[in-house]
Design a protein around this motif. Structure first.
Motif, PDB file in Angstrom:
ATOM      1  N   ALA A  35      -6.991  12.750 -12.741  1.00 18.17           N
ATOM      2  CA  ALA A  35      -8.273  12.671 -12.602  1.00 18.17           C
ATOM      3  C   ALA A  35      -9.061  13.968 -12.170  1.00 18.17           C
ATOM      4  N   LEU A  36      -8.601  14.723 -11.428  1.00 16.32           N
ATOM      5  CA  LEU A  36      -9.241  16.046 -10.761  1.00 16.32           C
ATOM      6  C   LEU A  36      -8.586  17.164 -11.468  1.00 16.32           C
ATOM      7  N   GLU A  37      -7.556  17.138 -12.489  1.00 18.33           N
ATOM      8  CA  GLU A  37      -7.210  18.262 -13.146  1.00 18.33           C
ATOM      9  C   GLU A  37      -8.253  19.275 -13.836  1.00 18.33           C
ATOM     10  N   GLU A  38      -9.232  18.464 -14.275  1.00 16.97           N
ATOM     11  CA  GLU A  38     -10.085  19.286 -15.167  1.00 16.97           C
ATOM     12  C   GLU A  38     -11.177  19.754 -14.328  1.00 16.97           C
ATOM     13  N   GLY A  98       0.802  -1.068  -0.129  1.00 17.74           N
ATOM     14  CA  GLY A  98       0.132   0.063  -0.058  1.00 17.74           C
ATOM     15  C   GLY A  98       0.859   1.326   0.031  1.00 17.74           C
ATOM     16  N   LEU A  99       1.793   1.495   0.849  1.00 18.68           N
ATOM     17  CA  LEU A  99       2.911   2.412   0.756  1.00 18.68           C
ATOM     18  C   LEU A  99       3.543   2.735  -0.559  1.00 18.68           C
ATOM     19  N   ALA A 100       3.937   1.616  -1.063  1.00 23.34           N
ATOM     20  CA  ALA A 100       4.326   1.380  -2.469  1.00 23.34           C
ATOM     21  C   ALA A 100       3.602   2.196  -3.346  1.00 23.34           C
ATOM     22  N   LEU A 101       2.360   2.048  -3.282  1.00 25.96           N
ATOM     23  CA  LEU A 101       1.275   2.664  -4.490  1.00 25.96           C
ATOM     24  C   LEU A 101       1.018   4.003  -4.040  1.00 25.96           C
ATOM     25  N   LEU A 102       1.493   4.539  -2.943  1.00 27.55           N
ATOM     26  CA  LEU A 102       0.912   5.959  -2.797  1.00 27.55           C
ATOM     27  C   LEU A 102       1.172   7.100  -3.898  1.00 27.55           C
ATOM     28  N   GLY A 103       2.361   6.834  -4.081  1.00 21.75           N
ATOM     29  CA  GLY A 103       2.736   7.743  -5.512  1.00 21.75           C
ATOM     30  C   GLY A 103       1.842   7.362  -6.618  1.00 21.75           C
ATOM     31  N   THR A 104       1.684   6.499  -6.841  1.00 20.07           N
ATOM     32  CA  THR A 104       0.657   6.007  -8.213  1.00 20.07           C
ATOM     33  C   THR A 104      -0.631   6.792  -7.882  1.00 20.07           C
ATOM     34  N   LEU A 105      -1.122   6.360  -6.614  1.00 16.20           N
ATOM     35  CA  LEU A 105      -2.631   6.936  -6.372  1.00 16.20           C
ATOM     36  C   LEU A 105      -2.493   8.616  -6.457  1.00 16.20           C
ATOM     37  N   ALA A 106      -1.411   9.193  -5.934  1.00 12.14           N
ATOM     38  CA  ALA A 106      -1.533  10.802  -6.042  1.00 12.14           C
ATOM     39  C   ALA A 106      -1.441  11.006  -7.287  1.00 12.14           C
ATOM     40  N   ALA A 140     -14.320  20.660 -14.776  1.00 10.95           N
ATOM     41  CA  ALA A 140     -15.628  20.122 -15.061  1.00 10.95           C
ATOM     42  C   ALA A 140     -15.831  18.513 -14.928  1.00 10.95           C
ATOM     43  N   GLU A 141     -14.593  17.825 -14.714  1.00  6.10           N
ATOM     44  CA  GLU A 141     -14.867  16.337 -14.637  1.00  6.10           C
ATOM     45  C   GLU A 141     -14.603  15.975 -13.092  1.00  6.10           C
ATOM     46  N   ARG A 142     -14.300  16.960 -12.265  1.00  2.00           N
ATOM     47  CA  ARG A 142     -13.925  16.523 -10.878  1.00  2.00           C
ATOM     48  C   ARG A 142     -14.999  15.862 -10.128  1.00  2.00           C
ATOM     49  N   VAL A 143     -16.224  16.171 -10.240  1.00  2.86           N
ATOM     50  CA  VAL A 143     -17.537  15.753  -9.509  1.00  2.86           C
ATOM     51  C   VAL A 143     -17.684  14.244  -9.811  1.00  2.86           C
ATOM     52  N   PRO A 144     -17.659  14.109 -11.322  1.00  3.67           N
ATOM     53  CA  PRO A 144     -18.039  12.771 -11.637  1.00  3.67           C
ATOM     54  C   PRO A 144     -16.670  11.788 -11.171  1.00  3.67           C
ATOM     55  N   ALA A 145     -15.605  12.180 -11.455  1.00  2.72           N
ATOM     56  CA  ALA A 145     -14.272  11.487 -10.888  1.00  2.72           C
ATOM     57  C   ALA A 145     -14.393  11.060  -9.457  1.00  2.72           C
ATOM     58  N   VAL A 146     -14.872  11.971  -8.607  1.00  2.00           N
ATOM     59  CA  VAL A 146     -15.021  11.788  -7.294  1.00  2.00           C
ATOM     60  C   VAL A 146     -16.011  10.617  -6.982  1.00  2.00           C
ATOM     61  N   VAL A 147     -17.227  10.813  -7.545  1.00  2.00           N
ATOM     62  CA  VAL A 147     -18.144   9.873  -7.581  1.00  2.00           C
ATOM     63  C   VAL A 147     -17.695   8.471  -7.552  1.00  2.00           C
ATOM     64  N   CYS A 148     -17.113   8.332  -8.995  1.00  2.00           N
ATOM     65  CA  CYS A 148     -16.511   7.091  -9.326  1.00  2.00           C
ATOM     66  C   CYS A 148     -15.489   6.462  -8.521  1.00  2.00           C
ATOM     67  N   LEU A 149     -14.746   7.305  -7.842  1.00  2.00           N
ATOM     68  CA  LEU A 149     -13.639   6.764  -6.939  1.00  2.00           C
ATOM     69  C   LEU A 149     -14.563   6.454  -5.841  1.00  2.00           C
ATOM     70  N   LEU A 150     -15.410   7.173  -5.114  1.00  2.00           N
ATOM     71  CA  LEU A 150     -16.197   6.687  -4.016  1.00  2.00           C
ATOM     72  C   LEU A 150     -17.188   5.361  -4.409  1.00  2.00           C
ATOM     73  N   VAL A 151     -17.655   5.302  -5.347  1.00  2.00           N
ATOM     74  CA  VAL A 151     -18.362   4.037  -5.511  1.00  2.00           C
ATOM     75  C   VAL A 151     -17.298   2.773  -5.588  1.00  2.00           C
ATOM     76  N   ALA A 152     -16.475   2.959  -6.227  1.00  2.00           N
ATOM     77  CA  ALA A 152     -15.402   2.035  -6.482  1.00  2.00           C
ATOM     78  C   ALA A 152     -14.762   1.577  -4.977  1.00  2.00           C
TER      79      ALA A 152
END
Length: 96
Positions: free
Chosen positions: A39-42, A25-33, A44-56
């Motif tokens: 995913a959150l850069e644009e 898990g610690l090794a994957l923190l950089g990939t997650l960041a 207009a796409e932030r809310v759908p990206a966050v919803v997708c992450l929360l559901v997953a």
């Protein structure tokens, strides 16, 4: 290298429960960041990206189908709803 792999395998087997998973898990923190930043850069796409992450991340299955599928469905639905009322060319509402 072969001798070292045997020692490493023995250390992994002897490690207390959860140590290997925690290290992975610690090794994957950089990939997650990096993935979250992308995913959150644009805006207009932030809310759908966050919803997708929360559901997953919820970990539940509906009708025997895992959360990866439902996360995509939820993200696309939210994206569609948010885009339904927006003009596509940015010129709506202007009078010339």
């Amino acid at each position: 290298m072969a001798a070292a792999s045997g020692v490493l395998a023995a250390a992994v087997v002897a490690a207390p429960a959860g140590v290997v998973e925690s290290a992975a898990g610690l090794a994957l923190l950089g990939t997650l960041a990096a993935s979250l930043r992308e995913a959150l850069e644009e805006e207009a796409e932030r809310v759908p990206a966050v919803v997708c992450l929360l559901v997953a991340a919820s970990g539940g299955a509906v009708l025997g189908i895992g959360t990866a599928f439902w996360a995509l469905v939820a993200g696309l639905l939210v994206r569609g709803v948010l885009r339904a009322g927006r003009p596509t060319d940015g010129r709506a509402g202007r009078r010339g």
